[in-house]
Design a protein around this motif. Structure first.
Motif, mmCIF file in Angstrom:
data_model
loop_
_atom_site.group_PDB
_atom_site.id
_atom_site.type_symbol
_atom_site.label_atom_id
_atom_site.label_comp_id
_atom_site.label_asym_id
_atom_site.label_seq_id
_atom_site.Cartn_x
_atom_site.Cartn_y
_atom_site.Cartn_z
ATOM 1 N N ALA A 275 42.154 46.567 44.273
ATOM 2 C CA ALA A 275 42.261 46.044 44.974
ATOM 3 C C ALA A 275 40.951 46.504 45.769
ATOM 4 O O ALA A 275 40.436 45.621 46.975
ATOM 5 C CB ALA A 275 43.601 46.780 46.240
ATOM 6 N N SER A 276 39.667 47.305 45.750
ATOM 7 C CA SER A 276 39.088 47.511 46.684
ATOM 8 C C SER A 276 37.664 47.293 45.952
ATOM 9 O O SER A 276 36.899 47.036 46.732
ATOM 10 C CB SER A 276 38.579 49.342 45.855
ATOM 11 O OG SER A 276 37.327 49.737 46.248
ATOM 12 N N ILE A 277 37.394 46.982 44.523
ATOM 13 C CA ILE A 277 36.685 46.565 43.996
ATOM 14 C C ILE A 277 36.782 44.865 44.167
ATOM 15 O O ILE A 277 35.724 44.193 44.166
ATOM 16 C CB ILE A 277 36.308 46.541 42.337
ATOM 17 C CG1 ILE A 277 36.093 48.312 42.668
ATOM 18 C CG2 ILE A 277 35.051 46.087 41.314
ATOM 19 C CD1 ILE A 277 36.288 49.655 41.497
ATOM 20 N N LYS A 278 37.455 44.435 43.480
ATOM 21 C CA LYS A 278 38.342 42.861 43.672
ATOM 22 C C LYS A 278 36.798 42.653 42.371
ATOM 23 O O LYS A 278 36.525 41.312 42.889
ATOM 24 C CB LYS A 278 37.566 42.403 45.307
ATOM 25 C CG LYS A 278 38.567 42.745 46.228
ATOM 26 C CD LYS A 278 38.340 41.783 47.235
ATOM 27 C CE LYS A 278 39.603 42.053 48.386
ATOM 28 N NZ LYS A 278 40.115 43.937 48.307
ATOM 29 N N PRO A 279 37.266 42.253 40.479
ATOM 30 C CA PRO A 279 36.307 42.677 40.187
ATOM 31 C C PRO A 279 36.528 40.483 39.628
ATOM 32 O O PRO A 279 37.773 40.244 40.108
ATOM 33 C CB PRO A 279 36.813 43.077 39.218
ATOM 34 C CG PRO A 279 38.081 43.771 39.402
ATOM 35 C CD PRO A 279 38.176 44.030 40.851
ATOM 36 N N LYS A 280 35.279 40.388 39.828
ATOM 37 C CA LYS A 280 35.525 38.883 39.723
ATOM 38 C C LYS A 280 35.697 38.734 37.942
ATOM 39 O O LYS A 280 36.578 37.493 37.733
ATOM 40 C CB LYS A 280 34.358 37.698 39.910
ATOM 41 C CG LYS A 280 34.030 36.280 39.476
ATOM 42 C CD LYS A 280 32.661 35.928 40.471
ATOM 43 C CE LYS A 280 33.306 34.012 40.058
ATOM 44 N NZ LYS A 280 32.192 33.474 40.239
ATOM 45 N N THR A 281 34.772 39.336 37.039
ATOM 46 C CA THR A 281 35.043 39.420 36.146
ATOM 47 C C THR A 281 35.246 41.269 35.381
ATOM 48 O O THR A 281 34.909 42.223 35.250
ATOM 49 C CB THR A 281 34.185 39.528 35.025
ATOM 50 O OG1 THR A 281 33.526 38.115 35.752
ATOM 51 C CG2 THR A 281 33.732 39.079 33.669
ATOM 52 N N ILE A 282 36.745 40.880 34.198
ATOM 53 C CA ILE A 282 37.093 41.937 33.761
ATOM 54 C C ILE A 282 36.926 42.184 32.530
ATOM 55 O O ILE A 282 37.074 41.318 31.673
ATOM 56 C CB ILE A 282 38.030 42.504 34.171
ATOM 57 C CG1 ILE A 282 39.344 42.981 35.526
ATOM 58 C CG2 ILE A 282 39.418 44.072 33.894
ATOM 59 C CD1 ILE A 282 40.118 43.464 36.112
ATOM 60 N N ASN A 315 37.684 35.899 34.971
ATOM 61 C CA ASN A 315 36.846 36.318 33.896
ATOM 62 C C ASN A 315 37.128 36.613 33.516
ATOM 63 O O ASN A 315 38.212 37.961 34.157
ATOM 64 C CB ASN A 315 35.688 35.930 33.902
ATOM 65 C CG ASN A 315 34.941 35.048 34.386
ATOM 66 O OD1 ASN A 315 35.504 33.807 34.337
ATOM 67 N ND2 ASN A 315 34.451 34.844 35.471
ATOM 68 N N LEU A 316 37.991 37.495 32.346
ATOM 69 C CA LEU A 316 38.527 37.736 31.497
ATOM 70 C C LEU A 316 37.818 38.300 30.394
ATOM 71 O O LEU A 316 38.199 37.597 29.612
ATOM 72 C CB LEU A 316 40.494 38.050 31.481
ATOM 73 C CG LEU A 316 41.151 39.103 30.538
ATOM 74 C CD1 LEU A 316 41.010 40.324 32.385
ATOM 75 C CD2 LEU A 316 42.657 39.350 30.071
#
Length: 447
Positions: A275-282, A315-316
């Motif tokens: 919730a804090s980072i809100k990554p576009k890619t993991i 993206n994963l």
């Protein structure tokens, strides 16, 4: 007679084109539009040549060298090694080339059928948003993605889930005689490995504020997933709490100060980070290709935390640092090309995955070797039996001894210091929150 093994993943390429390989190894593409793609389309993306090969030796490693002849001076790009004494379908990694025109292959210890297929995949734009790397243990992020995160250090967050503290025998502690009890030695092992996680990515320029150690316990993540409300003690130090390994964190976690080794706490911490980072890619372990129980469970915990947080990446990228019953993959010495995992998937599996391969410069490969050296768990000298087997395999491989760079005794210094880092790429369906499911019917090849 070579053993027939086809390697296969149910892939959905963005480009697909029939090709032929002539007697001189020159690749001719059937589609002129793909053959004439510009460098701007070719260089940033992933390219694989699907071929059928036959090894000509029981022991010597088959080698395919990619040569770019598009300029006045032919350039040798890299060499990919395949399995000896086998025949079947493989993917030859062409990623890093600048043109699809006038490519040539030179072969050693194998033959190729003349018909082939070129597969192309759009790589995600990793510069366009935050990248979150999930490392089940200290060193997993470096093994899988040091080359990637060193290219995007300001975008990268690394979350290491466990301290990797488990020590099964006192004589296996890092410094013989330093500790006299298994509990002391295990606690110290977790301490130094947590320190490794907090410092090694600094070599690539990742800010210390973006390195998070959760401190959960080694070899307990499956239990935490199956029984999220149950406290699972450390196998080596029953009185230990995860807080012990959060010393160097620069940010607060929801469970700080009252941390217990439970799945609920782990998922709560991950959900808060998402919730804090809100990554576009993991970037996370592939739950179907990597058989390590902690790796499978890490991605399962991530899935639960994603649903809890409500944030879904675009993206994963899935990696496999371990392969069941398969040693020495990717094949060949350090700095060779990295092939795609030796897997078989059911032909009924949906074709929805892509390959994302990222070329790693020789300088970054050397930096990766340095990073792996800074990880204490990758140190040490292999036993005499392992050394003798390794020496015999190298003598039989057909590769000159001088080409095997012995940066350290661990196999990872050969298998994971390669010219590419490879991932299965999945685009997440934001409306249905899909993308973390395992491949249907996929399994590693046993040797």
């Amino acid at each position: 007679m070579p053993i027939l093994r086809d390697h296969h993943l149910p892939l959905a390429p963005d480009w697909e084109c029939k090709a032929t390989i002539d007697d001189n190894g020159i690749i001719q593409l059937a589609d002129p539009a793909i053959a004439s793609l510009s460098t701007g389309d070719v260089r940033p993306n992933t390219w694989m040549l699907e071929v059928r090969y036959r090894a000509t030796s029981r022991w010597k490693l088959p080698a395919v060298t990619i040569i770019d002849r598009s300029k006045s001076q032919a350039t040798e790009r890299f060499t990919q090694y395949l399995e000896p004494n086998e025949t079947g379908k493989r993917l030859i990694n062409l990623t890093g080339i600048e043109s699809l025109h006038q490519l040539q292959l030179t072969l050693k210890h194998l033959t190729l059928e003349g018909d082939a297929t070129l597969l192309g995949f759009h790589n995600p734009n990793l510069a366009s948003g935050a990248i979150l790397i999930i490392a089940p243990h200290p060193d997993d992020a470096e093994l899988a993605a040091f080359g990637v995160y060193s290219q995007y250090p300001e975008n990268t967050w690394i979350v290491t889930i466990t301290a990797g503290e488990r020590l099964k025998r006192l004589d296996k502690q890092y410094w013989s005689g330093l500790d006299v009890s298994l509990e002391e030695a295990s606690h110290r092992k977790g301490f130094i490995r947590a320190w490794n996680s907090a410092t090694t990515p600094l070599l690539a320029g990742v800010p210390a504020e973006r390195l998070v150690m959760l401190g959960y316990f080694n070899d307990t993540l499956t239990t935490l997933y199956e029984k999220p409300g149950t406290v699972a003690p450390s196998h080596s130090v029953p009185t230990l709490k995860p807080d012990a390994y959060r010393t160097w964190n620069k940010l607060s976690l929801p469970t700080d100060g009252q941390s217990r080794n439970t799945g609920q706490n782990l998922q709560s911490d991950l959900a808060a980070l998402l919730a804090s980072i809100k990554p576009k890619t993991i970037i996370t372990p592939h739950p179907d290709l990597d058989p390590h129980a902690d790796h499978i469970a890490s991605t399962r915990h991530l899935q639960a935390a994603t649903e809890q947080s409500g944030h879904y990446p675009e993206n994963l990228m899935l990696y496999a640092n371990h392969l069941k019953s398969t040693r020495g993959f990717p094949r060949g010495p350090a700095h060779a090309a990295a092939g795609v995992w030796p897997t078989q998937a059911s032909t009924q599996a949906p074709r929805n995955d892509k390959i994302a391969s990222f070329p790693i410069s020789i300088e970054v490969q050397k930096q990766k070797a340095l990073a792996l050296h800074s990880m204490h768990d990758l140190g040490g000298t292999p036993g005499l039996e392992r050394q003798l087997k390794r020496k015999l395999k190298r003598l039989l491989s057909g590769i000159p001894c001088k080409d095997w760079s012995d940066y350290s005794g661990h196999d990872f210094f050969q298998t994971h210091i390669k010219a590419h880092e490879n991932f299965v790429l999945r685009k997440i369906d934001q409306t249905k929150s899909r993308g973390l499911e395992p491949l249907s019917g996929s399994q590693p090849l046993s040797k």
